[in-house]
Design a protein around this motif. Structure first.
Motif, mmCIF file in Angstrom:
data_model
loop_
_atom_site.group_PDB
_atom_site.id
_atom_site.type_symbol
_atom_site.label_atom_id
_atom_site.label_comp_id
_atom_site.label_asym_id
_atom_site.label_seq_id
_atom_site.Cartn_x
_atom_site.Cartn_y
_atom_site.Cartn_z
ATOM 1 N N ILE A 1 -11.246 3.287 12.662
ATOM 2 C CA ILE A 1 -9.965 2.610 12.830
ATOM 3 C C ILE A 1 -10.202 1.320 13.605
ATOM 4 C CG2 ILE A 1 -7.625 2.780 13.765
ATOM 5 C CD1 ILE A 1 -7.933 5.801 13.724
ATOM 6 N N PRO A 2 -9.731 0.165 13.109
ATOM 7 C CA PRO A 2 -9.872 -1.079 13.869
ATOM 8 C C PRO A 2 -8.912 -1.086 15.056
ATOM 9 C CG PRO A 2 -8.571 -1.475 11.897
ATOM 10 C CD PRO A 2 -9.034 -0.052 11.820
ATOM 11 N N VAL B 1 -0.913 6.887 16.988
ATOM 12 C CA VAL B 1 -2.041 5.974 17.171
ATOM 13 C C VAL B 1 -1.660 4.996 18.282
ATOM 14 C CG1 VAL B 1 -3.624 4.354 16.070
ATOM 15 C CG2 VAL B 1 -2.562 6.189 14.717
ATOM 16 N N ALA B 2 -2.491 4.894 19.307
ATOM 17 C CA ALA B 2 -2.190 4.083 20.476
ATOM 18 C C ALA B 2 -2.583 2.621 20.269
ATOM 19 C CB ALA B 2 -2.892 4.651 21.707
ATOM 20 N N ASP B 3 -2.329 2.122 19.078
ATOM 21 C CA ASP B 3 -2.651 0.748 18.724
ATOM 22 C C ASP B 3 -2.041 0.489 17.349
ATOM 23 O OD1 ASP B 3 -3.831 -1.759 19.137
ATOM 24 O OD2 ASP B 3 -5.611 -1.234 17.991
ATOM 25 N N ALA B 4 -1.813 -0.785 17.017
ATOM 26 C CA ALA B 4 -1.299 -1.120 15.690
ATOM 27 C C ALA B 4 -2.181 -2.149 15.002
ATOM 28 C CB ALA B 4 0.139 -1.630 15.790
ATOM 29 N N ALA B 5 -3.407 -2.341 15.487
ATOM 30 C CA ALA B 5 -4.284 -3.360 14.912
ATOM 31 C C ALA B 5 -4.631 -3.064 13.460
ATOM 32 C CB ALA B 5 -5.563 -3.490 15.748
ATOM 33 N N VAL B 6 -4.579 -1.792 13.067
ATOM 34 C CA VAL B 6 -4.877 -1.461 11.676
ATOM 35 C C VAL B 6 -3.842 -2.081 10.733
ATOM 36 C CG1 VAL B 6 -3.559 0.689 11.625
ATOM 37 C CG2 VAL B 6 -5.581 0.448 10.162
ATOM 38 N N SER C 1 0.828 -1.208 0.000
ATOM 39 C CA SER C 1 0.000 0.000 0.000
ATOM 40 C C SER C 1 0.861 1.256 0.000
ATOM 41 C CB SER C 1 -0.925 0.004 1.230
ATOM 42 O OG SER C 1 -1.855 -1.058 1.178
ATOM 43 N N LEU C 2 1.909 1.267 0.819
ATOM 44 C CA LEU C 2 2.769 2.444 0.909
ATOM 45 C C LEU C 2 3.540 2.680 -0.383
ATOM 46 C CD1 LEU C 2 4.174 1.996 4.528
ATOM 47 C CD2 LEU C 2 2.548 3.740 3.746
ATOM 48 N N SER D 1 -8.834 -6.986 4.710
ATOM 49 C CA SER D 1 -10.094 -6.493 4.165
ATOM 50 C C SER D 1 -9.899 -5.111 3.559
ATOM 51 C CB SER D 1 -11.152 -6.436 5.263
ATOM 52 O OG SER D 1 -10.845 -5.414 6.196
ATOM 53 N N SER D 2 -10.779 -4.752 2.646
ATOM 54 C CA SER D 2 -10.707 -3.429 2.028
ATOM 55 C C SER D 2 -10.954 -2.336 3.055
ATOM 56 C CB SER D 2 -11.719 -3.327 0.885
ATOM 57 O OG SER D 2 -13.038 -3.550 1.350
ATOM 58 N N ASP D 3 -11.801 -2.604 4.060
ATOM 59 C CA ASP D 3 -12.063 -1.611 5.104
ATOM 60 C C ASP D 3 -10.803 -1.305 5.901
ATOM 61 O OD1 ASP D 3 -14.704 -1.427 4.374
ATOM 62 O OD2 ASP D 3 -15.446 -2.778 5.931
ATOM 63 N N ARG D 4 -10.033 -2.348 6.227
ATOM 64 C CA ARG D 4 -8.800 -2.137 6.991
ATOM 65 C C ARG D 4 -7.773 -1.383 6.143
ATOM 66 N NH1 ARG D 4 -7.092 -4.712 11.634
ATOM 67 N NH2 ARG D 4 -8.819 -6.178 11.361
ATOM 68 N N ARG D 5 -7.662 -1.768 4.898
ATOM 69 C CA ARG D 5 -6.728 -1.079 4.002
ATOM 70 C C ARG D 5 -7.105 0.395 3.869
ATOM 71 N NH1 ARG D 5 -3.482 -3.420 0.228
ATOM 72 N NH2 ARG D 5 -4.691 -5.351 0.374
ATOM 73 N N ASP D 6 -8.383 0.667 3.673
ATOM 74 C CA ASP D 6 -8.843 2.052 3.533
ATOM 75 C C ASP D 6 -8.581 2.843 4.809
ATOM 76 O OD1 ASP D 6 -9.693 1.457 0.982
ATOM 77 O OD2 ASP D 6 -11.816 1.298 1.512
#
Length: 248
Positions: A176-177, A216-221, A67-68, A231-236
């Motif tokens: 954000i997940p 961001v206080a998490d890295a689940a994304v 993605s990057l 998933s496309s939602d996570r990528r977006d």
């Protein structure tokens, strides 16, 4: 010092094989901006056991890296010292190891001079790793960034009684997940005046000197399943955070 030297030599060799330099595009395309990538999550290298496995290049790259690379020329860094940051305008820290005192100073100085950073600081990492607990190649399970956070007027907190389930938190550009996420709090003093919290403390945006930092206080994304599916939602959600963090 030797580790840093080996890393620089390896990076130059890889770029030579690719036929380009950081920030230089192939063909007639416009050059992509360089993006420094630092942290214990194996976004760039993957979890290959050695460099030979990486150069074999038979597997799919991590989805975050893919993605990057649509928008940036990634430059993997193994230290945050002045000489390594000098050529960077953009920087992602993905669950970084504890920083040396000189790295804290260099990072702060770089941001104040106009650098832009996106930092994933997870107090309880949930991303899958093929390396067992105790293996030095395993991502940092608990982030330890108190000195630089305090310098910027922030404190990272964690509720160890929260349920171990994923849920989505509403943010400025969508959701954000999160899973076993932390929460930023503003410390008293001048530093906190430059920071704004959102998404119930999950995200902090700090204007520091001429630059800015999104934390961001998490890295689940950054998670995906063990087969690399995302998933496309996570990528977006991830792409939205990147776009929000960097002014190009």
């Amino acid at each position: 010092m030797r580790q840093r030297l080996r890393s620089k030599i390896l990076l130059v060799a890889m770029l030579a094989l690719a036929g380009c330099q950081p920030g230089e595009a192939n063909g007639d395309d416009a050059p992509l901006p360089a993006l420094g990538l630092f942290g214990t999550i194996s976004i760039y290298w993957g979890e290959e056991s050695d460099v030979a496995d990486f150069l074999d290049d038979t597997g799919e790259p991590d989805w975050v890296r893919a993605s990057l690379e649509e928008s940036f020329e990634l430059v993997p860094l193994d230290a945050l010292e002045d000489d390594m940051l000098a050529a960077m305008r953009f920087l992602i820290l993905a669950q970084p190891r504890p920083l040396a005192p000189s790295e804290n100073v260099a990072l702060d100085r770089w941001v104040r001079a106009g650098g832009q950073a996106l930092i994933f600081a997870d107090p309880m990492l949930t991303r899958h790793s093929s390396f067992p607990i105790g293996d030095r190649r395993r991502p940092q399970d608990v982030v330890l960034l108190s000195p630089i956070l305090a310098r910027w007027g922030l404190e990272l907190r964690f509720d160890d009684e929260q349920p171990d389930t994923e849920h989505w938190v509403t943010h400025a550009r969508g959701s954000i997940p999160t899973r076993l996420a932390g929460e930023f709090a503003l410390l008293p003093g001048e530093g906190a005046a430059a920071c704004r919290l959102s998404a119930a403390g999950l995200v902090a945006r700090c204007d520091i000197g001429e630059g800015h930092v999104t934390l961001v206080a998490d890295a689940a994304v950054l998670d995906g399943d063990e087969a690399g599916f995302v998933s496309s939602d996570r990528r977006d959600s991830f792409v939205g955070l990147v776009d929000e963090s960097f002014t190009r």
